[in-house]
Design an enzyme around this catalytic site. Structure first.
Site, PDB file in Angstrom:
ATOM      1  CG  ASN A   7      18.358  -9.567  -5.853  1.00  0.00           C
ATOM      2  OD1 ASN A   7      17.929 -10.713  -5.673  1.00  0.00           O
ATOM      3  ND2 ASN A   7      17.726  -8.494  -5.413  1.00  0.00           N
ATOM      4  NE  ARG A  91      17.380  -9.816  -1.340  1.00  0.00           N
ATOM      5  CZ  ARG A  91      16.114  -9.899  -1.674  1.00  0.00           C
ATOM      6  NH1 ARG A  91      15.764  -9.996  -2.939  1.00  0.00           N
ATOM      7  NH2 ARG A  91      15.182  -9.857  -0.761  1.00  0.00           N
ATOM      8  CG  HIS A 180      12.550  -6.179   3.849  1.00  0.00           C
ATOM      9  ND1 HIS A 180      11.279  -6.101   4.383  1.00  0.00           N
ATOM     10  CD2 HIS A 180      12.397  -6.504   2.556  1.00  0.00           C
ATOM     11  CE1 HIS A 180      10.398  -6.379   3.444  1.00  0.00           C
ATOM     12  NE2 HIS A 180      11.041  -6.632   2.312  1.00  0.00           N
ATOM     13  NE  ARG A 241       4.711 -10.095   0.108  1.00  0.00           N
ATOM     14  CZ  ARG A 241       5.982  -9.770   0.342  1.00  0.00           C
ATOM     15  NH1 ARG A 241       6.474  -9.867   1.556  1.00  0.00           N
ATOM     16  NH2 ARG A 241       6.752  -9.352  -0.632  1.00  0.00           N
ATOM     17  NE  ARG A 285       4.108   4.450  -8.210  1.00  0.00           N
ATOM     18  CZ  ARG A 285       5.242   4.005  -8.722  1.00  0.00           C
ATOM     19  NH1 ARG A 285       6.127   4.846  -9.197  1.00  0.00           N
ATOM     20  NH2 ARG A 285       5.488   2.718  -8.794  1.00  0.00           N
ATOM     21  CD  GLU A 386      17.555  -4.254   0.037  1.00  0.00           C
ATOM     22  OE1 GLU A 386      17.008  -3.522  -0.816  1.00  0.00           O
ATOM     23  OE2 GLU A 386      17.025  -5.281   0.475  1.00  0.00           O
TER      24      GLU A 386
HETATM   25  P1  ADP Z   1      10.140  -3.746  -3.803  1.00  0.00           P
HETATM   26  O1  ADP Z   1       9.680  -4.149  -2.444  1.00  0.00           O
HETATM   27  O2  ADP Z   1       9.593  -4.607  -4.899  1.00  0.00           O
HETATM   28  O3  ADP Z   1      11.626  -3.457  -3.918  1.00  0.00           O
HETATM   29  P2  ADP Z   1       9.817  -0.852  -3.930  1.00  0.00           P
HETATM   30  O4  ADP Z   1      10.704  -0.595  -2.774  1.00  0.00           O
HETATM   31  O5  ADP Z   1      10.246  -0.370  -5.265  1.00  0.00           O
HETATM   32  O6  ADP Z   1       9.398  -2.361  -4.048  1.00  0.00           O
HETATM   33  O7  ADP Z   1       8.395  -0.182  -3.572  1.00  0.00           O
HETATM   34  C1  ADP Z   1       7.287  -0.316  -4.385  1.00  0.00           C
HETATM   35  C2  ADP Z   1       6.144   0.461  -3.765  1.00  0.00           C
HETATM   36  O8  ADP Z   1       6.516   1.846  -3.673  1.00  0.00           O
HETATM   37  C3  ADP Z   1       4.860   0.405  -4.575  1.00  0.00           C
HETATM   38  O9  ADP Z   1       3.749   0.182  -3.725  1.00  0.00           O
HETATM   39  C4  ADP Z   1       4.761   1.810  -5.132  1.00  0.00           C
HETATM   40  O10 ADP Z   1       3.462   2.212  -5.293  1.00  0.00           O
HETATM   41  C5  ADP Z   1       5.412   2.625  -4.050  1.00  0.00           C
HETATM   42  N1  ADP Z   1       5.774   3.947  -4.567  1.00  0.00           N
HETATM   43  C6  ADP Z   1       6.755   4.258  -5.437  1.00  0.00           C
HETATM   44  N2  ADP Z   1       6.720   5.593  -5.727  1.00  0.00           N
HETATM   45  C7  ADP Z   1       5.692   6.128  -5.010  1.00  0.00           C
HETATM   46  C8  ADP Z   1       5.123   7.433  -4.867  1.00  0.00           C
HETATM   47  N3  ADP Z   1       5.623   8.461  -5.525  1.00  0.00           N
HETATM   48  N4  ADP Z   1       4.056   7.582  -4.045  1.00  0.00           N
HETATM   49  C9  ADP Z   1       3.548   6.533  -3.368  1.00  0.00           C
HETATM   50  N5  ADP Z   1       4.028   5.290  -3.461  1.00  0.00           N
HETATM   51  C10 ADP Z   1       5.076   5.077  -4.261  1.00  0.00           C
END
Ligand code: ADP
Length: 401
Positions: A7, A91, A180, A241, A285, A386
């Protein structure tokens, strides 16, 4: 058969080495800051400690050379010699209307990915850099492209044509593509396995909620609608976004502030969403933590997000004329019991009933059903994968050729 899944971003490269068809990951890693001062590689042989190397990495070819050397390394490697490597699966973000499934990369495929650069100006050039670097490094290795847009190519015109003059579709390829796709495909099919039902019989809404988010209607195993569009801004509110915004407001802001398209694009992609509304963080978070401390904007973000997701699920239930399951995935979907609970709360009238105990427990990469026994619509959490889809498609295409 050993398959390298890649990727490639503009300055990064993520990789996993799969042993197929066992679907086993034997090594993985990340190269960061390619072409920028301070580049480094983090490599992990599964079952061992990670090794981190701070080395100068001028371009993707140099990065891949390091990756290959690490895969062959006596202590940290998993390959005895390069002939064990059967293929590389990439990817690729945008396949336009040309690719509805994964393909073996040849000169024509590279040209077609190149043609899609105007549609994904940040991502496709980086993906192409990875493909070309691999070709230079190992010219005889088969390479496969797996597109983020491919799964959504089954959408009917009523779901992808915008109400603009038709010439913008024919001249500029201006339509909804969706993204996605690999993730939506994986979690929908996995959900069917968990529900022990043929996917052909299921109407599923998949909610991929990460830094970027999209909601997809998967009817009988195919995508019939998705919330991202021509680009990656529309749909639900995201980390930085905006999600859906009235286009006339965007024009108004450009006029008022004298912003050019590139500046406005930056606002929509990087300065909006959770971050733009709160000034706290783009990470949910942090938003949830601020909400617990009584921050009103953080509370508003959580409400906007849950409301937005619920509205899409309602809309896609109508589009599919029914709903059997909702699937949550990606960082937020896999971890935020708060968002899942609030979303399900809107949907009780459709027969969606989330079990609070099961919901609270379903975090940190766990997979399962979080609905109450009497819920007529099943609610599932499925960690996305993925890379596995890329490995499987690559394995299949290489085995056929
Ligand atoms: P990407 O789209 O970059 O692959 P991810 O799928 O890793 O991103 O998702 C990132 C998001 O997931 C962030 O907004 C992060 O805050 C949220 N996230 C990860 N762990 C938690 C959690 N325990 N509680 C709430 N949100 C979370």
């Amino acid at each position: 058969m050993k398959i390298l899944v890649l990727n490639c971003g503009s300055s990064s490269l993520k990789y996993q080495l799969f042993d197929m068809p066992k679907e086993m990951v034997t090594a993985k890693g990340l190269v960061e800051r390619i072409g920028i001062e301070g580049s480094r590689i983090k490599h992990t042989k599964v079952g061992s400690n990670a090794v981190v190397k701070d080395v100068d990495i001028a371009n993707h070819k140099v990065a891949l050379k390091y990756v290959v050397d690490l895969l062959l390394d006596e202590n940290n490697g998993v390959l005895e010699n390069l002939s064990e490597l059967a293929a590389a699966g990439h990817r690729v973000v945008h396949g336009g209307e040309k690719f509805a499934s994964s393909v073996v990369i040849d000169v024509e495929v590279i040209e077609a990915i190149e043609e899609c650069v105007p549609l994904a100006p940040l991502h496709n050039p980086a993906n192409l850099m990875g493909i070309r670097a691999m070709k230079e490094l190992l010219p005889d290795l088969p390479q496969i492209a797996v597109f983020d847009t491919a799964f959504h190519q089954t959408m009917p015109p009523k779901a992808y044509i915008y109400g603009l003059p038709y010439r913008y579709y024919t001249t500029y390829k201006g339509r909804r593509y969706g993204f996605h796709g690999t993730s939506h495909y994986y979690v929908a099919y996995r959900a069917a396995q968990l529900l022990e039902k043929p996917i052909e019989d299921l109407k599923i809404v998949t909610c991929h909620l990460g830094n970027g988010s999209s909601i997809t209607a998967v009817d009988g195993g195919v995508s019939i609608g998705t919330s991202l569009g021509f680009g990656t801004v529309p749909g639900v509110i995201m980390g930085t976004r905006s999600g859906n915004v009235d286009p006339t407001l965007i024009l108004h802001i450009m006029e008022q502030e004298g912003l050019n398209p590139a500046q406005m694009s930056h606002v929509l992609h990087k300065e909006s969403g959770f971050w733009g509304l709160t000034g706290i963080s783009s990470d949910l978070r942090d938003i949830e933590e601020a909400m617990e401390k009584g921050n009103e904007r953080a509370t508003l973000v959580v409400e906007i997000l849950a409301y937005g997701i619920a509205k899409f699920i309602g809309a896609y239930t109508a589009a599919m004329k029914g709903l059997d399951a909702i699937v949550f995935t990606a960082g937020i979907g896999e971890n935020s019991a708060l968002i899942r609970n609030k979303v399900c709360d809107y949907l009780g009238f459709l027969g969606v009933h989330c079990d609070p105990g099961k919901n609270d427990e379903m975090t940190g990469g766990k997979e399962g059903d979080i609905s109450k026994d009497d819920s007529s619509v099943k609610v599932l959490v499925v960690p996305t994968n993925e890379e596995l889809v890329i490995a499987k498609d690559t394995y299949q295409l290489v085995s056929q050729s």
